[in-house]
Scaffold this motif. Sequence first.
Motif, PDB file in Angstrom:
ATOM      1  N   THR A  40       0.850  -1.187   0.000  1.00 13.35           N
ATOM      2  CA  THR A  40       0.000   0.000   0.000  1.00 13.35           C
ATOM      3  C   THR A  40       0.882   1.232   0.000  1.00 13.35           C
ATOM      4  O   THR A  40       1.864   1.298   0.746  1.00 13.35           O
ATOM      5  CB  THR A  40      -0.917   0.021   1.248  1.00 13.35           C
ATOM      6  N   LEU A  42       0.377   5.498   0.114  1.00 16.61           N
ATOM      7  CA  LEU A  42      -0.488   6.671   0.230  1.00 16.61           C
ATOM      8  C   LEU A  42       0.275   7.880  -0.292  1.00 16.61           C
ATOM      9  O   LEU A  42       1.366   8.183   0.185  1.00 16.61           O
ATOM     10  CB  LEU A  42      -0.904   6.908   1.688  1.00 16.61           C
ATOM     11  N   LEU A 131     -14.030   4.862   3.472  1.00 16.60           N
ATOM     12  CA  LEU A 131     -12.864   4.798   4.354  1.00 16.60           C
ATOM     13  C   LEU A 131     -12.916   3.570   5.254  1.00 16.60           C
ATOM     14  O   LEU A 131     -11.890   2.915   5.484  1.00 16.60           O
ATOM     15  CB  LEU A 131     -12.763   6.078   5.177  1.00 16.60           C
ATOM     16  N   ALA A 132     -14.107   3.237   5.744  1.00 21.51           N
ATOM     17  CA  ALA A 132     -14.245   2.062   6.603  1.00 21.51           C
ATOM     18  C   ALA A 132     -13.964   0.782   5.824  1.00 21.51           C
ATOM     19  O   ALA A 132     -13.410  -0.175   6.374  1.00 21.51           O
ATOM     20  CB  ALA A 132     -15.647   2.010   7.206  1.00 21.51           C
ATOM     21  N   LEU A 134     -11.928   0.557   3.155  1.00 21.02           N
ATOM     22  CA  LEU A 134     -10.523   0.531   2.726  1.00 21.02           C
ATOM     23  C   LEU A 134      -9.620  -0.183   3.726  1.00 21.02           C
ATOM     24  O   LEU A 134      -8.763  -0.974   3.334  1.00 21.02           O
ATOM     25  CB  LEU A 134      -9.992   1.950   2.526  1.00 21.02           C
ATOM     26  N   GLU A 135      -9.794   0.103   4.990  1.00 22.42           N
ATOM     27  CA  GLU A 135      -8.874  -0.459   5.999  1.00 22.42           C
ATOM     28  C   GLU A 135      -8.863  -1.984   5.980  1.00 22.42           C
ATOM     29  O   GLU A 135      -7.800  -2.579   5.845  1.00 22.42           O
ATOM     30  CB  GLU A 135      -9.229   0.095   7.384  1.00 22.42           C
ATOM     31  N   PRO A 136     -10.004  -2.652   6.075  1.00 17.64           N
ATOM     32  CA  PRO A 136      -9.945  -4.121   6.064  1.00 17.64           C
ATOM     33  C   PRO A 136      -9.528  -4.696   4.708  1.00 17.64           C
ATOM     34  O   PRO A 136      -8.905  -5.759   4.656  1.00 17.64           O
ATOM     35  CB  PRO A 136     -11.360  -4.557   6.443  1.00 17.64           C
ATOM     36  N   ALA A 138      -7.429  -3.210   2.350  1.00 17.35           N
ATOM     37  CA  ALA A 138      -6.021  -2.954   2.055  1.00 17.35           C
ATOM     38  C   ALA A 138      -5.076  -3.620   3.055  1.00 17.35           C
ATOM     39  O   ALA A 138      -3.933  -3.923   2.718  1.00 17.35           O
ATOM     40  CB  ALA A 138      -5.760  -1.449   2.014  1.00 17.35           C
ATOM     41  N   SER A 139      -5.541  -3.869   4.274  1.00 14.10           N
ATOM     42  CA  SER A 139      -4.624  -4.399   5.284  1.00 14.10           C
ATOM     43  C   SER A 139      -4.742  -5.900   5.496  1.00 14.10           C
ATOM     44  O   SER A 139      -3.946  -6.474   6.227  1.00 14.10           O
ATOM     45  CB  SER A 139      -4.843  -3.684   6.617  1.00 14.10           C
ATOM     46  N   ARG A 140      -5.716  -6.535   4.857  1.00 12.05           N
ATOM     47  CA  ARG A 140      -5.878  -7.962   5.134  1.00 12.05           C
ATOM     48  C   ARG A 140      -4.740  -8.779   4.549  1.00 12.05           C
ATOM     49  O   ARG A 140      -4.200  -8.470   3.486  1.00 12.05           O
ATOM     50  CB  ARG A 140      -7.235  -8.462   4.649  1.00 12.05           C
ATOM     51  N   TRP A 148      -2.098  -1.326  -3.527  1.00  9.57           N
ATOM     52  CA  TRP A 148      -3.043  -0.228  -3.302  1.00  9.57           C
ATOM     53  C   TRP A 148      -2.289   1.082  -3.445  1.00  9.57           C
ATOM     54  O   TRP A 148      -1.309   1.317  -2.733  1.00  9.57           O
ATOM     55  CB  TRP A 148      -3.647  -0.317  -1.913  1.00  9.57           C
TER      56      TRP A 148
END
Length: 161
Positions: A40, A42, A131-132, A134-136, A138-140, A148
Motif C-alpha cells: 500500500t 499513500l 474509508l471504513a 478501505l482499511e480491512p 487494504a490491510s488484510r 493499493w
Amino acid sequence: MTATVSRDPGPAARTMRGRRREWTTVLGLLKAAESGRPGTLLVEGEPGSGKSLLLDQAVREAATRGLITVAGRAREFGSPAPAEPLLTAFDEPLPPEPRIERLRSALDRRADAGPVLVALDDLQWADPDTLAALEPLASRRTHHAVAWLLARSTDPGRGAA
C-alpha cells in the motif's frame, strides 16, 4: 573503484517534472505486486501537486506490465451511495447486502487472475463507508498480490478524510 549505474525510471518520470523519487517508489510497488507481494502506498500533497497524474501514470504502467488495474475516485460533493468510489471502481452494483464482503469478493476474483493495482484518488472527499471499507481490504493478509495506490489532498479545506 565502484561504478554507479544510473537507472532510468522511464518516460513517466520524465513527464512528471521533479517526481523521479515518487515515480521510483510507485515502480517499487508495482514490482512487488509482480513478484507476488501486496503493498500500500499513500500519496499526499497539496492540490495541483500532481497526485492525479502520478496515479494515472501508475495505472498505465501497471497495465503495460500486465497487472489488472482497478481505478476510482471520490467526488468532491459526495457520493450518491455509501462506498460508491470502491463499488464503481470494481464495477459492482449497489445492493443493500454487505458491501465489504462484496468488495472483497470482487477483489479476490480479479486477484485470482493475477497481480492487481487498485488506484483510488481524491480520498479527502471519501465518505465514511469508503474509508471504513478501505482499511480491512487494504490491510488484510492474503495470498494475492494486490497493490493499493491511494491519494488525498493535504489541504485542510478540501475534505475531512
